[in-house]
Scaffold this active site. Sequence first.
Site, PDB file in Angstrom:
ATOM      1  N   ALA A  19     -36.226  65.356 -22.545  1.00  0.00           N
ATOM      2  CA  ALA A  19     -37.321  64.681 -21.844  1.00  0.00           C
ATOM      3  C   ALA A  19     -38.081  63.746 -22.766  1.00  0.00           C
ATOM      4  O   ALA A  19     -39.283  63.571 -22.633  1.00  0.00           O
ATOM      5  CB  ALA A  19     -38.268  65.719 -21.237  1.00  0.00           C
ATOM      6  N   GLY A  20     -37.363  63.128 -23.714  1.00  0.00           N
ATOM      7  CA  GLY A  20     -37.969  62.085 -24.526  1.00  0.00           C
ATOM      8  C   GLY A  20     -37.940  60.755 -23.785  1.00  0.00           C
ATOM      9  O   GLY A  20     -37.744  60.703 -22.559  1.00  0.00           O
ATOM     10  N   GLY A  21     -38.115  59.671 -24.534  1.00  0.00           N
ATOM     11  CA  GLY A  21     -38.206  58.362 -23.909  1.00  0.00           C
ATOM     12  C   GLY A  21     -36.969  57.978 -23.126  1.00  0.00           C
ATOM     13  O   GLY A  21     -37.064  57.454 -22.005  1.00  0.00           O
ATOM     14  N   GLY A  23     -34.495  59.985 -21.881  1.00  0.00           N
ATOM     15  CA  GLY A  23     -34.290  60.866 -20.736  1.00  0.00           C
ATOM     16  C   GLY A  23     -35.239  60.552 -19.596  1.00  0.00           C
ATOM     17  O   GLY A  23     -34.843  60.504 -18.419  1.00  0.00           O
ATOM     18  N   PHE A 123     -42.126  43.062 -38.384  1.00  0.00           N
ATOM     19  CA  PHE A 123     -41.436  44.289 -38.766  1.00  0.00           C
ATOM     20  C   PHE A 123     -40.233  43.936 -39.632  1.00  0.00           C
ATOM     21  O   PHE A 123     -39.729  42.809 -39.594  1.00  0.00           O
ATOM     22  CB  PHE A 123     -40.990  45.055 -37.513  1.00  0.00           C
ATOM     23  CG  PHE A 123     -41.602  46.430 -37.395  1.00  0.00           C
ATOM     24  CD1 PHE A 123     -42.950  46.581 -37.120  1.00  0.00           C
ATOM     25  CD2 PHE A 123     -40.840  47.576 -37.563  1.00  0.00           C
ATOM     26  CE1 PHE A 123     -43.526  47.838 -37.003  1.00  0.00           C
ATOM     27  CE2 PHE A 123     -41.400  48.838 -37.446  1.00  0.00           C
ATOM     28  CZ  PHE A 123     -42.744  48.966 -37.171  1.00  0.00           C
ATOM     29  N   GLN A 244     -30.402  56.700 -41.580  1.00  0.00           N
ATOM     30  CA  GLN A 244     -31.431  55.821 -42.118  1.00  0.00           C
ATOM     31  C   GLN A 244     -32.482  56.604 -42.903  1.00  0.00           C
ATOM     32  O   GLN A 244     -33.027  57.594 -42.408  1.00  0.00           O
ATOM     33  CB  GLN A 244     -32.122  55.072 -40.987  1.00  0.00           C
ATOM     34  CG  GLN A 244     -33.170  54.096 -41.483  1.00  0.00           C
ATOM     35  CD  GLN A 244     -33.588  53.144 -40.391  1.00  0.00           C
ATOM     36  OE1 GLN A 244     -34.467  53.458 -39.603  1.00  0.00           O
ATOM     37  NE2 GLN A 244     -32.957  51.988 -40.333  1.00  0.00           N
ATOM     38  N   HIS A 246     -36.095  56.193 -44.128  1.00  0.00           N
ATOM     39  CA  HIS A 246     -37.280  55.360 -43.940  1.00  0.00           C
ATOM     40  C   HIS A 246     -37.963  55.216 -45.298  1.00  0.00           C
ATOM     41  O   HIS A 246     -38.178  56.196 -45.997  1.00  0.00           O
ATOM     42  CB  HIS A 246     -38.236  55.990 -42.932  1.00  0.00           C
ATOM     43  CG  HIS A 246     -39.251  55.028 -42.393  1.00  0.00           C
ATOM     44  ND1 HIS A 246     -40.265  54.506 -43.170  1.00  0.00           N
ATOM     45  CD2 HIS A 246     -39.407  54.485 -41.159  1.00  0.00           C
ATOM     46  CE1 HIS A 246     -40.996  53.691 -42.433  1.00  0.00           C
ATOM     47  NE2 HIS A 246     -40.493  53.649 -41.210  1.00  0.00           N
ATOM     48  N   LEU A 256     -44.033  60.620 -41.674  1.00  0.00           N
ATOM     49  CA  LEU A 256     -43.774  59.192 -41.594  1.00  0.00           C
ATOM     50  C   LEU A 256     -45.043  58.354 -41.660  1.00  0.00           C
ATOM     51  O   LEU A 256     -46.039  58.652 -41.006  1.00  0.00           O
ATOM     52  CB  LEU A 256     -43.056  58.894 -40.264  1.00  0.00           C
ATOM     53  CG  LEU A 256     -42.803  57.417 -39.942  1.00  0.00           C
ATOM     54  CD1 LEU A 256     -41.798  56.833 -40.931  1.00  0.00           C
ATOM     55  CD2 LEU A 256     -42.292  57.272 -38.513  1.00  0.00           C
ATOM     56  N   THR A 258     -45.681  54.557 -40.664  1.00  0.00           N
ATOM     57  CA  THR A 258     -44.974  53.515 -39.931  1.00  0.00           C
ATOM     58  C   THR A 258     -44.717  52.258 -40.747  1.00  0.00           C
ATOM     59  O   THR A 258     -45.531  51.865 -41.601  1.00  0.00           O
ATOM     60  CB  THR A 258     -45.760  53.126 -38.667  1.00  0.00           C
ATOM     61  OG1 THR A 258     -45.115  52.008 -38.043  1.00  0.00           O
ATOM     62  CG2 THR A 258     -47.189  52.719 -38.985  1.00  0.00           C
ATOM     63  N   GLU A 259     -43.589  51.604 -40.432  1.00  0.00           N
ATOM     64  CA  GLU A 259     -43.306  50.287 -40.994  1.00  0.00           C
ATOM     65  C   GLU A 259     -44.373  49.277 -40.571  1.00  0.00           C
ATOM     66  O   GLU A 259     -44.524  48.224 -41.185  1.00  0.00           O
ATOM     67  CB  GLU A 259     -41.931  49.835 -40.509  1.00  0.00           C
ATOM     68  CG  GLU A 259     -41.347  48.658 -41.245  1.00  0.00           C
ATOM     69  CD  GLU A 259     -39.877  48.508 -40.939  1.00  0.00           C
ATOM     70  OE1 GLU A 259     -39.492  47.448 -40.439  1.00  0.00           O
ATOM     71  OE2 GLU A 259     -39.124  49.466 -41.195  1.00  0.00           O
ATOM     72  N   ARG A 290     -34.775  48.410 -43.607  1.00  0.00           N
ATOM     73  CA  ARG A 290     -35.109  49.698 -44.221  1.00  0.00           C
ATOM     74  C   ARG A 290     -34.110  50.142 -45.283  1.00  0.00           C
ATOM     75  O   ARG A 290     -34.500  50.720 -46.299  1.00  0.00           O
ATOM     76  CB  ARG A 290     -35.241  50.761 -43.123  1.00  0.00           C
ATOM     77  CG  ARG A 290     -36.461  50.536 -42.260  1.00  0.00           C
ATOM     78  CD  ARG A 290     -36.494  51.485 -41.079  1.00  0.00           C
ATOM     79  NE  ARG A 290     -37.696  51.238 -40.281  1.00  0.00           N
ATOM     80  CZ  ARG A 290     -37.959  51.855 -39.139  1.00  0.00           C
ATOM     81  NH1 ARG A 290     -37.113  52.749 -38.656  1.00  0.00           N
ATOM     82  NH2 ARG A 290     -39.067  51.586 -38.469  1.00  0.00           N
ATOM     83  N   HIS A 357     -34.704  59.674 -41.632  1.00  0.00           N
ATOM     84  CA  HIS A 357     -35.508  59.303 -40.469  1.00  0.00           C
ATOM     85  C   HIS A 357     -34.720  59.219 -39.168  1.00  0.00           C
ATOM     86  O   HIS A 357     -35.207  59.647 -38.121  1.00  0.00           O
ATOM     87  CB  HIS A 357     -36.167  57.952 -40.764  1.00  0.00           C
ATOM     88  CG  HIS A 357     -37.046  57.428 -39.675  1.00  0.00           C
ATOM     89  ND1 HIS A 357     -38.157  58.108 -39.223  1.00  0.00           N
ATOM     90  CD2 HIS A 357     -36.993  56.282 -38.941  1.00  0.00           C
ATOM     91  CE1 HIS A 357     -38.752  57.403 -38.266  1.00  0.00           C
ATOM     92  NE2 HIS A 357     -38.053  56.301 -38.075  1.00  0.00           N
ATOM     93  N   GLU A 391     -31.172  58.416 -29.136  1.00  0.00           N
ATOM     94  CA  GLU A 391     -30.673  58.626 -30.495  1.00  0.00           C
ATOM     95  C   GLU A 391     -29.428  59.490 -30.553  1.00  0.00           C
ATOM     96  O   GLU A 391     -28.647  59.376 -31.500  1.00  0.00           O
ATOM     97  CB  GLU A 391     -31.775  59.233 -31.373  1.00  0.00           C
ATOM     98  CG  GLU A 391     -31.444  59.197 -32.855  1.00  0.00           C
ATOM     99  CD  GLU A 391     -32.574  59.680 -33.746  1.00  0.00           C
ATOM    100  OE1 GLU A 391     -32.324  59.907 -34.949  1.00  0.00           O
ATOM    101  OE2 GLU A 391     -33.712  59.817 -33.254  1.00  0.00           O
ATOM    102  N   ARG A 402     -30.336  50.569 -38.667  1.00  0.00           N
ATOM    103  CA  ARG A 402     -31.153  50.154 -37.528  1.00  0.00           C
ATOM    104  C   ARG A 402     -32.375  49.370 -37.993  1.00  0.00           C
ATOM    105  O   ARG A 402     -33.027  49.757 -38.961  1.00  0.00           O
ATOM    106  CB  ARG A 402     -31.627  51.392 -36.742  1.00  0.00           C
ATOM    107  CG  ARG A 402     -32.598  51.041 -35.628  1.00  0.00           C
ATOM    108  CD  ARG A 402     -32.985  52.264 -34.822  1.00  0.00           C
ATOM    109  NE  ARG A 402     -33.785  53.226 -35.538  1.00  0.00           N
ATOM    110  CZ  ARG A 402     -35.092  53.098 -35.809  1.00  0.00           C
ATOM    111  NH1 ARG A 402     -35.747  51.998 -35.463  1.00  0.00           N
ATOM    112  NH2 ARG A 402     -35.742  54.057 -36.432  1.00  0.00           N
ATOM    113  N   SER A 407     -35.354  51.265 -32.061  1.00  0.00           N
ATOM    114  CA  SER A 407     -35.099  52.610 -31.528  1.00  0.00           C
ATOM    115  C   SER A 407     -35.772  52.788 -30.172  1.00  0.00           C
ATOM    116  O   SER A 407     -35.150  53.237 -29.203  1.00  0.00           O
ATOM    117  CB  SER A 407     -35.576  53.685 -32.503  1.00  0.00           C
ATOM    118  OG  SER A 407     -36.952  53.529 -32.793  1.00  0.00           O
ATOM    119  N   LEU A 408     -37.073  52.445 -30.080  1.00  0.00           N
ATOM    120  CA  LEU A 408     -37.748  52.541 -28.791  1.00  0.00           C
ATOM    121  C   LEU A 408     -37.128  51.574 -27.790  1.00  0.00           C
ATOM    122  O   LEU A 408     -37.018  51.873 -26.597  1.00  0.00           O
ATOM    123  CB  LEU A 408     -39.246  52.260 -28.945  1.00  0.00           C
ATOM    124  CG  LEU A 408     -40.064  53.308 -29.717  1.00  0.00           C
ATOM    125  CD1 LEU A 408     -41.542  52.929 -29.733  1.00  0.00           C
ATOM    126  CD2 LEU A 408     -39.881  54.702 -29.128  1.00  0.00           C
TER     127      LEU A 408
END
Length: 601
Positions: A19-21, A23, A123, A244, A246, A256, A258-259, A290, A357, A391, A402, A407-408
């Site tokens: 149930a992540g992004g 899914g 980025f 990867q 990070h 983490l 963030t970049e 990265r 990461h 992922e 990546r 990823s998002l």
Amino acid sequence: MQIGTTLAKRKFDVVIVGAGGSGMRASLQLSLAGLNVAVLSKVFPTRSHTVAAQGGIGASLGNMSEDNWHYHFYDTVKGSDWLGDQDAIEFMCREAPKVVYELEHFGMPFDRNADGTIYQRPFGGHTANYGEKPVQRACAAADRTGHALLHTLYQQNVKARTQFFVEWMALDIIRDAEGDTVGVTALEMETGEVHILEAKTVLLATGGAGRIFAASTNAFINTGDGLGMAARAGIPLQDMEFWQFHPTGVAGAGVLLTEGCRGEGAILRNVNGERFMERYAPTLKDLAPRDFVSRSMDQEIKEGRGCGPNKDYILLDMTHLGADTIAKRLPSVLEIGHNFANVDITKEPIPVVPTIHYQMGGIPTNINGQVVVPNNGIHNEVINGLYAVGECSCVSVHGANRLGTNSLLDLLVFGRAAGNHIVDFNLKNKTHKPLPKDAADRTLARLARLDSNSGGEYSQRVAGDIRSAMQQHAGVFRTQAGMDEGVTKIAALRDRVSNLALKDKSKVFNTARVEALEVENLMEAAQATMVSAAARRECRGAHTVDDYEHPADHPTAPLGRDDANWMKHTLWYAEGNRLEYKPVNLKPLTVDSVPPKVRTF
């Protein structure tokens, strides 16, 4: 629990595992179409690991600087070190603005520019005019973009009446005699009961397996469950050698940063206070991809220019950004500095090291999210009824490395695409295929072995040894001898995984049983990674091997990429612990191919 035990059965049009992004983006599409959808999750949906994503979603909106999807496409192909499939990359980059604007209409609280458009920050590896200068492409909600995304999708799914099965763990894929997928087995943690969930279609969205490493930015739930399910069902895992690192995990904690810090202007400094990325990437500097930045940091440390009493970390300096900018654009990073490094980032730099990461590899799929396997000379034959997104999948838009924010974007584009593809099959008017008689036998045998073994090992001791071996033998820089030794170590650990035991045999919320089942999935991901890595005799993207020399004409370029022999995807099979390969697709859908060249920044 004996084989042959009568199990509870439930029927759905679609069962989604995770149930992540990805899914929830797929389930939203399916629920809106009126399908009967079940979404299984080990944790409450808004606790899924997508919530930890910070920096942004890559899309060529052009709100802050000149941009178009052709530039995004080029950057992603180059970032992948030419291991990404260019048809899938084109599809993702062309769809990117559409999925971001959809999110905006769903109510996602993006940061805004003065004119009301979505705020975008630079980025790593994202450029305008084919590498000439950095571009602002990351659509951000402060440094909590994943949090905002996950809550937005959950709210929309609640509105669409999606059914969530919270604190359920999927265990195995059920395939019939023809190889079609007809459901999954699952453990209801609250009761300890095992269920068969019949489905016309199963979609895996279980996230990555970053907990196979000792130092990781991943949550403890990221145990590669979808990878384990696929491997046990005879499905190969693709490109698992590519992980990867990070560049900016908090030293000693792995949390983490963030970049987006570097996107807002943060600078990496060595013990001399030097902005050393100017030497390695004269154009993009701290905003190089990265893998490039991680290798540069590791090189600084190896050559004695690291910081701290042991000279084993680099400093990330944000003090020049100002307290107001940090509070507005990087509020979570400000909190992380206080909580995990005892540092006020508005006044002093924070110690960072490259930290595992993200997995670039996973379950092989096409651009519709359908799981594909080689068969009789066909490289990408579809497994009927089985999809994978996010992922845990490998449509290969990321290749060997990546780009941040992709990823998002990946989970949104391919979650939506898979949902649309399933809807087009008109599942409402199709019937369920019959379950095979042995539908749950593998699952019940695994559980029976755990419950009957009284003299075996504690799962977390074995998990710790897997993580130590992976950290030692599959790090930022690898050696052939080290990887070969890692293959032997991981193979020996498989025997120990098959000898796990439980001291607590109770059923209700038995987390020890869940952890033991997770370790079995970790094993598949770890062995796939180690065997695939040891077999790839080159350097490409995140797979950097000390044994292979720099190209003579580009001494600052990444080590020894061998396009003639290794521009191909790895496929690892659990059965027989064997490898196969398939070609990279260098042909985009509508535009000219980006030919391979040396990656410089």
